[in-house]
Design an enzyme around this catalytic site. Structure first.
Site, short mmCIF file in Angstrom:
data_model
loop_
_atom_site.label_atom_id
_atom_site.label_comp_id
_atom_site.label_asym_id
_atom_site.label_seq_id
_atom_site.Cartn_x
_atom_site.Cartn_y
_atom_site.Cartn_z
N CYS A 2 -41.42 2.37 -74.69
CA CYS A 2 -41.14 1.21 -75.52
C CYS A 2 -39.80 1.48 -76.21
O CYS A 2 -39.34 2.61 -76.27
CB CYS A 2 -42.22 1.04 -76.59
N ARG A 27 -36.65 -0.51 -71.58
CA ARG A 27 -37.75 0.43 -71.82
C ARG A 27 -39.12 -0.22 -71.75
O ARG A 27 -40.15 0.46 -71.78
CB ARG A 27 -37.58 1.09 -73.20
N TRP A 74 -43.94 -1.56 -73.67
CA TRP A 74 -44.52 -1.34 -72.35
C TRP A 74 -45.94 -0.88 -72.63
O TRP A 74 -46.17 0.20 -73.16
CB TRP A 74 -43.73 -0.27 -71.58
N ASN A 98 -43.60 4.33 -80.03
CA ASN A 98 -43.38 4.53 -78.60
C ASN A 98 -44.09 5.81 -78.22
O ASN A 98 -43.86 6.85 -78.84
CB ASN A 98 -41.86 4.66 -78.34
N GLY A 99 -44.99 5.75 -77.24
CA GLY A 99 -45.70 6.96 -76.81
C GLY A 99 -47.20 6.73 -76.78
O GLY A 99 -47.65 5.58 -76.72
N GLU A 481 -38.34 6.23 -49.94
CA GLU A 481 -37.60 5.47 -50.95
C GLU A 481 -37.55 3.99 -50.58
O GLU A 481 -37.69 3.11 -51.43
CB GLU A 481 -36.18 6.07 -51.08
N LYS A 485 -38.96 1.05 -52.94
CA LYS A 485 -38.09 -0.03 -53.40
C LYS A 485 -38.71 -1.37 -53.06
O LYS A 485 -38.75 -2.27 -53.89
CB LYS A 485 -36.72 0.13 -52.72
N GLU A 488 -41.94 -2.07 -55.22
CA GLU A 488 -41.80 -2.26 -56.66
C GLU A 488 -41.15 -3.58 -57.03
O GLU A 488 -41.45 -4.13 -58.09
CB GLU A 488 -41.10 -1.08 -57.35
N HIS A 504 -50.70 10.53 -36.11
CA HIS A 504 -51.82 11.24 -36.74
C HIS A 504 -52.63 10.33 -37.66
O HIS A 504 -53.33 10.81 -38.53
CB HIS A 504 -51.29 12.47 -37.49
N LYS A 603 -38.11 0.98 -67.39
CA LYS A 603 -37.02 1.81 -66.86
C LYS A 603 -37.18 3.28 -67.24
O LYS A 603 -36.86 4.16 -66.47
CB LYS A 603 -35.70 1.26 -67.40
C1 F6R Z 1 -37.86 3.46 -58.90
C2 F6R Z 1 -37.51 4.12 -60.14
C3 F6R Z 1 -38.43 5.18 -60.65
C4 F6R Z 1 -37.64 6.32 -61.31
C5 F6R Z 1 -38.60 7.31 -61.97
C6 F6R Z 1 -37.86 8.49 -62.58
O1 F6R Z 1 -36.88 2.56 -58.50
O2 F6R Z 1 -36.53 3.81 -60.75
O3 F6R Z 1 -39.27 5.66 -59.65
O4 F6R Z 1 -36.85 6.94 -60.35
O5 F6R Z 1 -39.33 6.67 -62.97
O6 F6R Z 1 -37.00 8.08 -63.60
P1 F6R Z 1 -35.83 9.00 -64.09
O7 F6R Z 1 -34.87 9.14 -62.97
O8 F6R Z 1 -35.24 8.28 -65.26
O9 F6R Z 1 -36.43 10.32 -64.46
#
Ligand code: F6R
Length: 608
Positions: A2, A27, A74, A98-99, A481, A485, A488, A504, A603
């Site tokens: 948050c 956040r 969040w 936050n937490g 990845e 992507k 998400e 497998h 994020k």
């Molecule tokens: C996916 C994404 C997340 C971050 C993960 C780690 O697109 O952005 O999977 O890669 O939450 O975040 P950081 O890099 O900030 O430790």
């Protein structure tokens, strides 16, 4: 996860708190709220959903007051409703948090038995009532706050205001970051320096266990033993400019297109183009690389996949034994760390709770810790022994794109350095690899010519319910990845597999409704990957092949293909990241989802 802001101000603070919250919306964006003191009384405005909902509420019912706190959420405990939105308040205290407060149930029971009435399902409200309880016992607000936070178990950063105490703000940190900002006539609390940048560039980060008591423009900080503490006030470089989309429809599109530039910036830090060679940065780093008995790599999500690509590079170029695990597992596994081991952590934000905890554990177990981070002032950057910065700039889109390729650029440079330091690469190998790496931005810029073709195929993929990605070698993490992507931001179910694993089990999923995206650079693994692709096609699979012109010519007829420039195999992970990002982006656009702020995500993941 948050974002929190507090201002002990000399003007009406609600509008400027909202402006600061906009800089923290990355956040979390489930709900938002602000509380101020109006004639000594706590007044609140809150709204579910994004900040513009709160702005609409404030337009209808404005809020005056010079002392205030704000929050963008969040959700962890309780749905993202108005009742669960912060600030939470009792008659005497309002808090933003936050937490996660792990012992909130016990505290809530204790306080309920004493007659406290709760209005939300959140853990955070407990803290407001606990502070109130100590105030009811006669303690002054700051003392009550200190006593209350000492009883909280878990991870938190908190800001509070108090009824009838104009100009008083209390902040506390254990885990997620909290900064004190120093103005001329005002003082501030904020989750990061970026949030406070419009007010001040003089910022001190609280350490774990610290409590900050702000009275007007004065701030006093106390450590976890309650002793007065001095925390260094730094002049931050956080930009006051609100990052804009530079003409793109979404931050994600802007950030994808920035990659040639930001990869160049990152490479410029590590490589000397005159050689080309890896710059001989600190002696400590070279020594660590030369003597390391093993490298443990850890991270979360996309950053973990960057680390996985790193594993292939370190093993190949450095002949360095690598172990890799996601941070949420590594931190609790009690792993066996070797003597003379090094541990590398990758993080865009530098605040990810699991990654930070895994780093602390590795450090405590005698590993030299190395961090690849994008935010220079972050906790991970501050705590690692050696910091390898990336220069991606602020990444606003929740889905990581440019941070990922900058992580790859730093890891690739570092892997070459490891190869040289360990005597595994000759001078001419170093030159060849550095020269290829330096060509990456140009190849990516060239690839953008293919964007209309990627968009067209993404629109077809957007019709699927399930999508599989496959790759071998360093393309395997790219397959993972790609799937992450896509799921998400488009909410299409997707999985990535090592190409050799298909038979497998996963091959049972194949039918004409499931597109399979095959990442097959024309490298040593090409023939084998193409055999796996043929096995899939023989079962009716609809293949989208991503390869260079040689690969596409050799592979024969497929449902669709995307052509990537021909390059040295070493740099293909950086290059193949781009089609994978664009596919997800255009599939999400076709589905009409919220690309920059996809549901349920945030994020910066500062809770475990
Ligand atoms: C996916 C994404 C997340 C971050 C993960 C780690 O697109 O952005 O999977 O890669 O939450 O975040 P950081 O890099 O900030 O430790």
């Amino acid at each position: 996860m948050c974002g929190i802001v507090g201002i002990a101000g000399t003007r009406d603070v609600a509008p400027i708190i909202v402006e600061a919250l906009k800089r923290l919306e990355y956040r979390g964006y489930d709900s938002a709220g602000v509380a101020t003191l109006v004639d000594g009384k706590i007044e609140r405005r809150r709204a579910p959903g994004k900040l513009n909902n709160l702005e609409a509420v404030l337009r209808k019912t404005p809020l005056s007051g010079h002392t205030g706190i704000g929050h963008t959420r969040w959700a962890t405990h309780g749905a993202p409703t108005e009742a669960n939105a912060h600030p939470h308040a009792s008659a005497r205290v309002a808090i933003v948090h936050n937490g996660i407060i792990e012992n909130f149930r016990e505290l809530r029971e204790e306080l309920t038995a004493k007659g406290h009435k709760f209005q939300s399902e959140t853990d955070s409200e407990t803290a407001a009532h606990l502070v109130t309880d100590y105030m009811d016992q006669g303690l002054a607000p700051a003392e009550a706050a200190k006593k209350a936070v000492a009883r909280l178990i878990g991870a938190y950063s908190i800001a509070m205001i108090f009824k009838d105490h104009e100009g008083l703000l209390v902040g506390a940190r254990k885990g997620p970051p909290l900064a004190v900002g120093y103005g001329d006539t005002e003082a501030y609390l904020g989750s990061d320096a970026f949030a406070l940048a419009p007010f001040t560039n003089r910022v001190a980060y609280l350490l774990d266990g610290d409590v900050a008591v702000i009275e007007g423009a004065q701030a006093s900080i106390f450590d976890d033993q309650g002793r007065p503490a001095n925390r260094e006030i730094k002049i931050t470089s956080a930009s006051t400019a609100m990052v804009d989309k530079a003409g793109h429809s979404h931050f994600m599109a802007k950030e994808i297109h920035e990659q040639p530039e930001v990869i160049s910036h990152t490479l410029a830090h590590y490589l000397d183009p005159a050689g080309p060679v890896v710059r001989r940065h600190g002696v400590g780093l070279r020594k660590t690389l030369a003597k390391a008995s093993r490298l443990t790599i850890s991270a979360c999500g996309t950053a973990y996949y960057a680390g996985m690509v790193g594993k292939y590079w370190f093993e190949k170029l450095g002949r360095l034994a690598v172990e890799i695990d996601v941070a949420s597992e590594l931190r609790y596994r009690n792993p066996v760390y070797p003597e003379n081991g090094a541990a590398l952590f990758v993080s865009q934000s530098g605040e990810t709770a699991d990654t930070l905890a895994a780093l602390r554990d590795a450090k405590a177990k005698g590993q030299t810790t190395i961090a690849v981070v994008n935010v220079a002032e972050s906790s991970i950057a501050r705590e690692a022994d050696i910091v390898l910065p990336t220069y991606a700039g602020p990444e606003i889109g929740v889905a990581s794109t440019k941070a990922f390729t900058c992580q790859l650029a730093a890891l690739a440079s570092f892997a070459i350095a490891a190869g040289v330091a360990r005597g595994n690469l000759s001078e001419s190998d170093e030159k060849t690899l550095c020269a290829s790496l330096l060509e990456t931005p140009r190849h990516i810029a060239e690839f953008f010519k293919q964007e209309p073709a990627v968009k067209a195929v993404a629109e077809e993929i957007a019709k699927a319910r399930d999508v599989l990605y496959m790759g071998r070698g360093a393309s395997y993490p790219l397959a993972l990845e790609g799937a992450l992507k896509l799921k998400e931001i488009s909410y299409i179910h997707a999985e990535g597999y090592a190409a050799g694993e298909m038979k497998h089990g996963p091959i049972a999923l194949i039918d004409e409704a499931v597109p399979i995206i095959v990442l097959a650079p024309h490298d040593v693994h090409f023939e084998k990957t193409i055999s796996n692709m043929q096995e899939v096609m023989a079962r009716g699979g609809k293949v989208l092949l991503i390869s260079d012109s040689d690969g596409i010519a050799k592979a024969g007829k497929v449902w669709a293909h995307i052509e990537v420039p021909k390059t040295n195999a070493f740099i293909t992970p950086l290059l193949y990241a781009i089609p994978v990002q664009l596919l997800a982006y255009y599939a999400a656009i076709a589905k009409g989802t919220d690309v920059d702020q996809p549901r349920n995500l945030a994020k910066s993941v500062t809770v475990e």
